[in-house]
Design an enzyme around this catalytic site. Structure first.
Site, PDB file in Angstrom:
ATOM      1  N   ASN A 166      10.781 -51.707  13.264  1.00 37.47           N
ATOM      2  CA  ASN A 166      11.023 -51.880  11.905  1.00 37.47           C
ATOM      3  C   ASN A 166      11.753 -53.363  11.661  1.00 37.47           C
ATOM      4  OD1 ASN A 166       9.849 -49.536  10.841  1.00 37.47           O
ATOM      5  ND2 ASN A 166      11.673 -48.395  10.605  1.00 37.47           N
ATOM      6  N   SER A 222      15.072 -49.969  15.969  1.00 31.50           N
ATOM      7  CA  SER A 222      14.837 -49.938  17.463  1.00 31.50           C
ATOM      8  C   SER A 222      14.948 -51.088  18.084  1.00 31.50           C
ATOM      9  CB  SER A 222      13.327 -49.119  17.732  1.00 31.50           C
ATOM     10  OG  SER A 222      12.457 -49.715  17.448  1.00 31.50           O
ATOM     11  N   ASP A 225       0.154 -41.578  12.655  1.00 28.23           N
ATOM     12  CA  ASP A 225       1.640 -41.962  12.081  1.00 28.23           C
ATOM     13  C   ASP A 225       2.820 -40.827  12.388  1.00 28.23           C
ATOM     14  OD1 ASP A 225       3.679 -43.603  10.637  1.00 28.23           O
ATOM     15  OD2 ASP A 225       3.195 -42.323   9.235  1.00 28.23           O
TER      16      ASP A 225
HETATM   17  O1  SFD Z   1      10.772 -45.607  10.332  1.00 31.76           O
HETATM   18  C1  SFD Z   1      24.995 -40.005  25.352  1.00 31.76           C
HETATM   19  N1  SFD Z   1      14.024 -45.361  13.800  1.00 31.76           N
HETATM   20  C2  SFD Z   1      13.365 -46.236  13.797  1.00 31.76           C
HETATM   21  N2  SFD Z   1      13.144 -47.630  14.193  1.00 31.76           N
HETATM   22  C3  SFD Z   1      12.086 -48.381  14.220  1.00 31.76           C
HETATM   23  O2  SFD Z   1      12.170 -49.490  14.593  1.00 31.76           O
HETATM   24  N3  SFD Z   1      10.833 -48.019  13.729  1.00 31.76           N
HETATM   25  C4  SFD Z   1      10.697 -46.593  13.274  1.00 31.76           C
HETATM   26  O3  SFD Z   1       9.454 -46.318  12.902  1.00 31.76           O
HETATM   27  C5  SFD Z   1      11.953 -45.842  13.275  1.00 31.76           C
HETATM   28  N4  SFD Z   1      11.800 -44.591  12.641  1.00 31.76           N
HETATM   29  C6  SFD Z   1      12.629 -43.651  13.115  1.00 31.76           C
HETATM   30  C7  SFD Z   1      13.630 -43.827  13.769  1.00 31.76           C
HETATM   31  C8  SFD Z   1      14.518 -42.815  14.423  1.00 31.76           C
HETATM   32  C9  SFD Z   1      13.861 -41.603  14.199  1.00 31.76           C
HETATM   33  C10 SFD Z   1      14.918 -40.480  14.889  1.00 31.76           C
HETATM   34  C11 SFD Z   1      12.811 -41.309  13.736  1.00 31.76           C
HETATM   35  C12 SFD Z   1      12.101 -42.147  13.120  1.00 31.76           C
HETATM   36  C13 SFD Z   1      12.335 -39.865  13.452  1.00 31.76           C
HETATM   37  C14 SFD Z   1      15.434 -45.822  14.220  1.00 31.76           C
HETATM   38  C15 SFD Z   1      15.535 -46.162  15.677  1.00 31.76           C
HETATM   39  O4  SFD Z   1      15.140 -45.025  16.443  1.00 31.76           O
HETATM   40  C16 SFD Z   1      17.102 -46.241  15.955  1.00 31.76           C
HETATM   41  O5  SFD Z   1      17.622 -47.344  15.121  1.00 31.76           O
HETATM   42  C17 SFD Z   1      17.696 -46.628  17.379  1.00 31.76           C
HETATM   43  O6  SFD Z   1      16.897 -45.750  18.421  1.00 31.76           O
HETATM   44  C18 SFD Z   1      19.220 -46.532  17.691  1.00 31.76           C
HETATM   45  O7  SFD Z   1      19.474 -46.991  19.179  1.00 31.76           O
HETATM   46  P1  SFD Z   1      20.848 -46.470  19.765  1.00 31.76           P
HETATM   47  O8  SFD Z   1      20.610 -46.773  21.154  1.00 31.76           O
HETATM   48  O9  SFD Z   1      21.956 -46.882  18.883  1.00 31.76           O
HETATM   49  O10 SFD Z   1      20.697 -44.860  19.785  1.00 31.76           O
HETATM   50  P2  SFD Z   1      19.645 -44.046  20.510  1.00 31.76           P
HETATM   51  O11 SFD Z   1      18.321 -44.797  20.918  1.00 31.76           O
HETATM   52  O12 SFD Z   1      19.397 -42.698  19.803  1.00 31.76           O
HETATM   53  O13 SFD Z   1      20.219 -43.510  21.901  1.00 31.76           O
HETATM   54  C19 SFD Z   1      21.410 -42.696  21.885  1.00 31.76           C
HETATM   55  C20 SFD Z   1      21.735 -42.470  23.546  1.00 31.76           C
HETATM   56  O14 SFD Z   1      23.073 -42.179  23.619  1.00 31.76           O
HETATM   57  C21 SFD Z   1      22.993 -40.789  24.677  1.00 31.76           C
HETATM   58  N5  SFD Z   1      23.963 -40.011  24.350  1.00 31.76           N
HETATM   59  N6  SFD Z   1      24.861 -40.093  26.729  1.00 31.76           N
HETATM   60  C22 SFD Z   1      26.042 -39.605  27.339  1.00 31.76           C
HETATM   61  N7  SFD Z   1      27.065 -39.077  26.741  1.00 31.76           N
HETATM   62  C23 SFD Z   1      27.144 -38.842  25.555  1.00 31.76           C
HETATM   63  N8  SFD Z   1      28.032 -37.834  25.088  1.00 31.76           N
HETATM   64  C24 SFD Z   1      25.996 -39.006  24.634  1.00 31.76           C
HETATM   65  N9  SFD Z   1      25.623 -38.843  23.118  1.00 31.76           N
HETATM   66  C25 SFD Z   1      24.367 -39.254  23.033  1.00 31.76           C
HETATM   67  C26 SFD Z   1      21.469 -40.467  24.085  1.00 31.76           C
HETATM   68  O15 SFD Z   1      20.975 -39.319  25.241  1.00 31.76           O
HETATM   69  C27 SFD Z   1      20.618 -41.675  24.121  1.00 31.76           C
HETATM   70  O16 SFD Z   1      20.207 -42.089  25.382  1.00 31.76           O
HETATM   71  S1  SFD Z   1      11.641 -44.455  10.797  1.00 31.76           S
HETATM   72  O17 SFD Z   1      11.157 -42.974  10.437  1.00 31.76           O
HETATM   73  O18 SFD Z   1      12.896 -44.661  10.348  1.00 31.76           O
HETATM   74  P1  AMP Z   2      11.104 -45.219   6.711  1.00 33.15           P
HETATM   75  O1  AMP Z   2       9.824 -44.342   7.138  1.00 33.15           O
HETATM   76  O2  AMP Z   2      11.602 -44.579   5.109  1.00 33.15           O
HETATM   77  O3  AMP Z   2      12.126 -45.319   7.547  1.00 33.15           O
HETATM   78  O4  AMP Z   2      10.737 -46.540   6.246  1.00 33.15           O
HETATM   79  C1  AMP Z   2      10.352 -47.563   7.408  1.00 33.15           C
HETATM   80  C2  AMP Z   2      10.671 -48.901   7.002  1.00 33.15           C
HETATM   81  O5  AMP Z   2      10.316 -49.236   5.768  1.00 33.15           O
HETATM   82  C3  AMP Z   2      12.307 -49.067   6.733  1.00 33.15           C
HETATM   83  O6  AMP Z   2      12.325 -50.332   6.972  1.00 33.15           O
HETATM   84  C4  AMP Z   2      12.448 -48.929   5.323  1.00 33.15           C
HETATM   85  O7  AMP Z   2      13.685 -49.431   4.780  1.00 33.15           O
HETATM   86  C5  AMP Z   2      11.204 -49.488   4.646  1.00 33.15           C
HETATM   87  N1  AMP Z   2      10.688 -48.842   3.477  1.00 33.15           N
HETATM   88  C6  AMP Z   2      10.385 -47.372   3.397  1.00 33.15           C
HETATM   89  N2  AMP Z   2      10.026 -47.194   2.134  1.00 33.15           N
HETATM   90  C7  AMP Z   2      10.066 -48.339   1.454  1.00 33.15           C
HETATM   91  C8  AMP Z   2       9.950 -48.782  -0.066  1.00 33.15           C
HETATM   92  N3  AMP Z   2       9.381 -47.504  -1.009  1.00 33.15           N
HETATM   93  N4  AMP Z   2      10.142 -50.193  -0.178  1.00 33.15           N
HETATM   94  C9  AMP Z   2      10.561 -50.765   0.725  1.00 33.15           C
HETATM   95  N5  AMP Z   2      10.681 -50.365   2.040  1.00 33.15           N
HETATM   96  C10 AMP Z   2      10.474 -49.260   2.289  1.00 33.15           C
END
Ligand code: SFD
Ligand code: AMP
Length: 623
Positions: free
Chosen positions: A62, A433, A349
């Protein structure tokens, strides 16, 4: 407790977590460590290959700025983030990630992540900042590079980090326990990097009964970053900025590809598109209501207004979007071929990152090219890396951060020696991510420098560590001593199991702090009542009981969640306005106010146990 061995590990740079930020940190720290003779250790509560938010994979990266190709500038990204968060963002931190994120994406590709390419070999974009990937194995690929860099002997998997070790105001390590063996771990280090993700299940989820546990964000991220930094005495920021994603209902499938790639509309049950019919509402939230793209919380808000007027269910018009693209192909044969391609992309997806949504489609005979699917606003999550912003207040990069935002080492919190990245660091949303990985690298480089500059570690009192061990393992003793006194070990007057404790926390947050049941609305009176109930919950935490190591982890996960909850309630209370109506609505202060265009920070003072709330001015890099 008697049969628990204590293992002490001393290292130079200690990385807590094994997710995206920690994996980036591992690669970078290993590089600087090798040059400077430092040691690095990494601790994850799970197995790195599939731990954290990216466990199931992702279908898009993203954050990609495309600086080299001149696609965008760093300022473009800063503007996007600031606008999306209704003005509340640290330009310096966002810029720092934006200028490095492309190189992280290029590393992912080098390590084997398939990024979609067009016929000319250019990346296929989902939207302006997002790249399409075949990402089922995304986390495995990123973790492999981290493991190779640090070496598996220095990686401690299935160890749950529970508490920080602080001496003379400096963070010098962490303690935790193995979730597989009776081992209590004491890690001592010159620099500590917290990257333990955000928090889920603080609020009551929509999922209940057979679906319980299903949430958008991974259930195993339970607020450990927030707890760890708060308990160490670090200043926190944006604790009120929760994230509410709109998702495919019940299995939480992503919407980004539908809105951006497939150009789909969402409509109410009467077929009206709320983004059109409710456009006038955006005037009320200007200037941010009038920016492009419309901020995520306002997109939520327009949908919520329809729901509150009883115009639901709300549908993602998948059938319309797919047919529209197919038809635009021209002749019938090409349209048919395109339709097949789109169907495959739609399923992929979900299969790439939210497999359960594909299963739900199959279970409900949903063919996306024929039938729309319901979407809904999910329960609130704490995730500083997506469209929320909660996390620790960290020092900005020396070359660009305003004076007020820097105190030496980039990404160091206000506690000496404690660095944060990813969901653990606040006010730098939309890193996702790739940006989390890049921020992990930035923070790790600074942590290595700190370790070299601060080679002497103050001693932690051994008696204090023994006391911590006793407290952390106490739930096991509580269960062992009392479980035979009732016929059902889950119900007992002497203790509470972690699941019951979690239900109580979730009910308080749901009803008083603006969860799903309260239609995301709250007020001063509600929040004060919630805080009172949280105080009782905190007292009862002493009665948590654990049948085994797994439940011991559940106990501490919920204590961590409870602290995240308290920081959240206190901060919503402090901010006397409504700034993100689609995240939460304060019914007693229903408008956005100019004099609240500030950060609201908080600190829990370890010595007094008092909370301090602060209003911190926003300093912009770009106007
Ligand atoms: O679109 C301990 N995210 C998406 N990012 C993208 O770039 N593209 C996408 O398509 C994304 N989508 C998405 C995303 C997340 C999820 C859940 C879904 C879909 C379903 C966001 C990213 O994933 C997110 O921003 C990053 O992963 C954040 O990184 P970080 O490192 O802050 O968190 P982490 O990866 O979850 O890792 C956490 C770690 O900590 C461990 N942990 N270890 C020891 N002791 C403890 N007490 C602990 N508590 C936690 C975990 O095991 C893990 O290793 S979209 O749909 O939004
Ligand atoms: P999401 O699946 O909602 O996490 O979206 C993935 C990425 O697309 C994130 O960067 C969101 O901010 C962006 N996004 C999702 N929906 C929209 C929308 N309707 N307009 C603009 N950005 C969007």
């Amino acid at each position: 407790m008697a049969d628990f061995e204590t293992k002490e590990i001393t290292t130079d740079v200690l990385i807590l977590g094994g997710g995206m930020a920690a994996s980036g940190a591992a690669v970078e720290a290993a590089y600087w460590a090798k040059k400077n003779g430092l040691q690095v250790a990494l601790v994850d509560k799970a197995a790195m290959d599939r731990s954290g938010a990216v466990a199931m994979g992702l279908s898009a990266i993203n954050q990609y700025v495309g600086l080299k190709d001149g696609q965008n500038t760093v300022k473009d990204y800063v503007d996007y983030v600031k606008n999306d968060l209704m003005g509340i963002a640290r330009d310096d931190l966002v810029a720092s990630i934006a200028r490095h994120v492309d190189s992280t994406v290029h590393l992912f590709e080098k390590w084997g992540l398939p990024i979609w390419k067009d016929e000319e070999g250019a990346y296929v974009h989902e939207g302006r900042w997002q790249l399409m990937i075949n990402g089922e194995s995304y986390k495995v690929i990123v973790a492999e590079a981290a493991k190779n860099a640090v070496g598996t002997d220095n990686i401690y998997e299935r160890v749950f980090i529970t508490e920080p070790l602080v001496a003379d105001g400096r963070c010098v390590g962490a303690v935790g326990f193995s979730v597989r063996e009776n081992i209590f771990y004491v890690f001592k280090a010159k620099a500590v990097l917290a990257a333990m993700g955000g928090a889920v299940h603080v609020f009551k989820p929509r999922s209940a009964g057979e679906g319980l546990g299903r949430a958008w964000y991974p259930p195993w991220n339970s607020g450990s970053s927030a707890y760890f930094t708060l308990k160490a005495g670090a200043e926190m920021t944006c604790q009120e900025v929760r994230f509410i994603p709109v998702r495919f209902k019940d299995a939480y499938g992503p919407v980004g590809a539908w809105f951006l790639l497939f150009k789909s509309r969402a409509t109410n049950a009467q077929g009206e598109a709320y983004m059109e019919t409710r456009r006038d509402e955006l005037e009320k939230w200007k200037p941010y209501g009038l920016v492009k793209p419309i901020p995520a919380n306002l997109r939520n808000w327009l949908m919520m207004l329809d729901v509150m007027e009883g115009k639901g269910p709300i549908y993602m018009r998948t059938e319309e979007a797919i047919q529209n693209i197919a038809k635009s192909e021209g002749d019938e044969k090409a349209a048919k071929k395109k339709l097949k391609e789109l169907e495959a992309e739609a399923w992929e997806d979900f299969l790439d990152m939210t497999i359960s949504q594909a299963i739900l489609w199959a279970a409900t005979n949903t063919a996306p090219e024929e039938k729309p699917s319901e979407i809904a606003a999910a329960e609130p999550y704490f995730i500083g890396s997506h469209s929320g912003a909660s996390g620790a207040w960290v020092s900005g990069p020396a070359d660009i951060a305003p004076e007020e935002y820097q105190w030496g080492y980039t990404n160091m919190s206000t506690v000496k020696g404690l660095f944060c990245a990813g969901d653990a660091s606040g006010a730098s949303s939309h890193k996702f991510s790739s940006g989390s990985h890049a921020e992990g690298r930035i923070a790790a480089k600074a942590a290595c420098r700190f370790a070299l500059d601060n080679a002497d570690i103050p001693e932690v009192d051994a008696g204090k560590i023994e006391e911590m061990k006793k407290t952390i393992l106490a739930p096991l003793d509580k269960f062992a001593q009392n479980s035979k006194d009732s016929s059902d070990p889950d119900i007992n007057p002497a203790y509470m199991k972690p699941k019951m404790f979690m239900f109580r926390l979730q009910k308080i947050m749901d009803e008083y702090a603006g969860g799903v049941t309260a239609q995301f609305s709250t007020s001063k009176a509600q929040l004060e009542k919630g805080l009172e109930l949280l105080t009782f919950l905190k007292e009862d935490a002493e009665h948590l009981a654990a049948e085994d190591l797994h439940e011991l982890m559940r106990c501490w996960e919920n204590v961590h969640r409870m602290w995240q909850a308290e920081a959240h309630v206190r901060t919503i209370l402090a901010r006397e306005e409504t700034r993100w109506p689609g995240y939460y609505f304060r019914s007693d202060t229903p408008q956005m106010k100019e004099d609240w265009e500030v950060f609201v920070n908080c600190v829990w003072h370890p010595d007094s146990g008092e909370w301090e709330m602060k209003k911190v001015p926003i300093k912009r890099l770009f106007e």
